[in-house]
Design an enzyme around this catalytic site. Sequence first.
Site, mmCIF file in Angstrom:
data_model
loop_
_atom_site.group_PDB
_atom_site.id
_atom_site.type_symbol
_atom_site.label_atom_id
_atom_site.label_comp_id
_atom_site.label_asym_id
_atom_site.label_seq_id
_atom_site.Cartn_x
_atom_site.Cartn_y
_atom_site.Cartn_z
ATOM 1 N N LYS A 237 -11.145 -4.464 -4.540
ATOM 2 C CA LYS A 237 -12.294 -3.549 -4.516
ATOM 3 C C LYS A 237 -11.978 -2.210 -5.153
ATOM 4 O O LYS A 237 -12.839 -1.551 -5.679
ATOM 5 C CB LYS A 237 -12.614 -3.221 -3.045
ATOM 6 C CG LYS A 237 -13.477 -4.185 -2.348
ATOM 7 C CD LYS A 237 -13.924 -3.530 -1.052
ATOM 8 C CE LYS A 237 -13.443 -4.274 0.163
ATOM 9 N NZ LYS A 237 -12.407 -3.626 0.927
ATOM 10 N N LYS B 58 -4.163 -10.075 -6.835
ATOM 11 C CA LYS B 58 -5.519 -10.384 -6.354
ATOM 12 C C LYS B 58 -6.557 -9.393 -6.873
ATOM 13 O O LYS B 58 -6.244 -8.213 -7.092
ATOM 14 C CB LYS B 58 -5.549 -10.466 -4.826
ATOM 15 C CG LYS B 58 -5.447 -9.147 -4.137
ATOM 16 C CD LYS B 58 -5.832 -9.222 -2.662
ATOM 17 C CE LYS B 58 -5.819 -7.800 -2.148
ATOM 18 N NZ LYS B 58 -6.265 -7.533 -0.849
ATOM 19 N N LYS C 35 0.827 -1.212 0.000
ATOM 20 C CA LYS C 35 0.000 0.000 0.000
ATOM 21 C C LYS C 35 0.858 1.257 0.000
ATOM 22 O O LYS C 35 0.458 2.269 -0.573
ATOM 23 C CB LYS C 35 -0.967 -0.012 1.192
ATOM 24 C CG LYS C 35 -2.101 -1.011 0.989
ATOM 25 C CD LYS C 35 -3.196 -0.861 2.017
ATOM 26 C CE LYS C 35 -4.297 -1.879 1.768
ATOM 27 N NZ LYS C 35 -5.292 -1.919 2.840
HETATM 28 P P1 TYM Z 1 -10.707 -6.136 2.930
HETATM 29 O O1 TYM Z 1 -11.753 -5.106 3.077
HETATM 30 O O2 TYM Z 1 -9.548 -5.848 2.048
HETATM 31 O O3 TYM Z 1 -11.339 -7.498 2.409
HETATM 32 C C1 TYM Z 1 -12.449 -8.078 3.037
HETATM 33 C C2 TYM Z 1 -12.360 -9.596 3.020
HETATM 34 O O4 TYM Z 1 -12.312 -10.085 1.668
HETATM 35 C C3 TYM Z 1 -11.173 -10.929 1.506
HETATM 36 N N1 TYM Z 1 -10.664 -10.719 0.146
HETATM 37 C C4 TYM Z 1 -10.481 -11.698 -0.751
HETATM 38 N N2 TYM Z 1 -10.667 -13.026 -0.701
HETATM 39 C C5 TYM Z 1 -10.374 -13.751 -1.803
HETATM 40 N N3 TYM Z 1 -9.909 -13.201 -2.952
HETATM 41 C C6 TYM Z 1 -9.707 -11.870 -3.056
HETATM 42 N N4 TYM Z 1 -9.258 -11.335 -4.185
HETATM 43 C C7 TYM Z 1 -9.981 -11.059 -1.922
HETATM 44 N N5 TYM Z 1 -9.902 -9.717 -1.678
HETATM 45 C C8 TYM Z 1 -10.309 -9.542 -0.412
HETATM 46 C C9 TYM Z 1 -10.185 -10.463 2.550
HETATM 47 O O5 TYM Z 1 -9.248 -11.458 2.869
HETATM 48 C C10 TYM Z 1 -11.099 -10.128 3.707
HETATM 49 O O6 TYM Z 1 -11.438 -11.291 4.427
HETATM 50 N N6 TYM Z 1 -7.979 -5.820 7.081
HETATM 51 C C11 TYM Z 1 -9.211 -6.339 6.549
HETATM 52 C C12 TYM Z 1 -10.439 -5.868 7.280
HETATM 53 C C13 TYM Z 1 -10.439 -6.089 8.754
HETATM 54 C C14 TYM Z 1 -10.634 -7.319 9.425
HETATM 55 C C15 TYM Z 1 -10.619 -7.002 10.805
HETATM 56 C C16 TYM Z 1 -10.813 -8.624 8.994
HETATM 57 C C17 TYM Z 1 -10.310 -5.124 9.703
HETATM 58 N N7 TYM Z 1 -10.427 -5.672 10.933
HETATM 59 C C18 TYM Z 1 -10.770 -8.000 11.763
HETATM 60 C C19 TYM Z 1 -10.975 -9.611 9.970
HETATM 61 C C20 TYM Z 1 -10.947 -9.299 11.333
HETATM 62 C C21 TYM Z 1 -9.333 -5.888 5.099
HETATM 63 O O7 TYM Z 1 -8.795 -4.904 4.690
HETATM 64 O O8 TYM Z 1 -10.177 -6.620 4.363
#
Ligand code: TYM
Length: 338
Positions: free
Chosen positions: A205, A202, A116
């Site tokens: 979003k 990957k 990032k």
């Molecule tokens: P975030 O918002 O980037 O993504 C949300 C969830 O989607 C999964 N994910 C994917 N899985 C498979 N293939 C992909 N291309 C893909 N892109 C995203 C991510 O692994 C995630 O599960 N840091 C976290 C948010 C967070 C969080 C937490 C998660 C904050 N606090 C506590 C669990 C527990 C994040 O940025 O996810």
Amino acid sequence: MTQTKKQVVLSGIQPSGRLTLGNYLGALRNWVRLQEQYDCCYALVDLHTITARQDPKVLRERCYEFLALYIACGLDPQKNVLFVQSHVAAHAQLAWVLNCYTMVGELNRMTQFKDKSQKNADNINAGLYDYPVLMAADILLYDTAKVPVGDDQKQHLELARDVAIRFNNIYGAPDKPVFRVPEPMIPPVGARIMGLQEPTAKMSKSDDAESNAVYLLDGPDAIERKFKRAVTDSGAEVRYAPEEKPGVANLMSILSAITGESFEAMQARFAGQGYGKFKAAVAEAVIECLKPVQARYKDIRGDEAGLKRVLQSGAERAAAKAEPMLARVHDVLGFIPK
Ligand code: TYM
């Protein structure tokens, strides 16, 4: 009769960009499967989202959109605690405490921070660096046993575990740890969906290229078009070889995650048929999978008063769970109780 307490599951998504098929297969779909068996808390992690600049109006709209999508995917707001992270002050409060038990060297190793910072070289703020500590606080506050996430969050979870263990070693007794050490729950297929145009990175979003990701609200025509144009290779063989054929392997993972079909069966089914039919089959499976979500979404999003009620109740229920843990942490640290 005494009822055994259900274990807690907690996860979250950043309300930025648009929810993708990756978010669905890596996380959301699995959250829905857990709602009967566990005490589930699912957050919209808005505090994490401001580590990159956001337009305030768009951020607010996204939070409602994502919440409506959580519910449209099948998350029942009665059974699950659906909430906005900034509504529960204990997250930021515990993050501060955990900052003092997390080493700079540990944060320096986080690959997501490195990625990032490269992408946002003009805004490498302290929040971005500290992001994994806030995530550890999200998890540890709720006595969480399991964290359903995609593969990209594995390193952050390992840090949360390390910090919990370190804190327990200082302040807990062997039979009475302060924090439960959480376990990741990463699906065997679909944990890392790659971009359709760039299958070595990957699906994300916040992707700039519209055709690289499938969004949960994409209509059938857009989905068909995106898969038709998906990058494969110059061959014609449907075979699972992620190094050699990353594009094909990604499409196979998507199909397998949705239908449960094994790679061998897929290989046999599409043998000698080229990529055209295979891509059409993947598109069809994705369209069918998202249809019920999209059909429910409009009505749910249209009822903003209902969504506000969900968040109000979610905030109260989340705070009721989080506050005793924060109080316990303050107590073991030697802070005077309020
Ligand atoms: P975030 O918002 O980037 O993504 C949300 C969830 O989607 C999964 N994910 C994917 N899985 C498979 N293939 C992909 N291309 C893909 N892109 C995203 C991510 O692994 C995630 O599960 N840091 C976290 C948010 C967070 C969080 C937490 C998660 C904050 N606090 C506590 C669990 C527990 C994040 O940025 O996810």
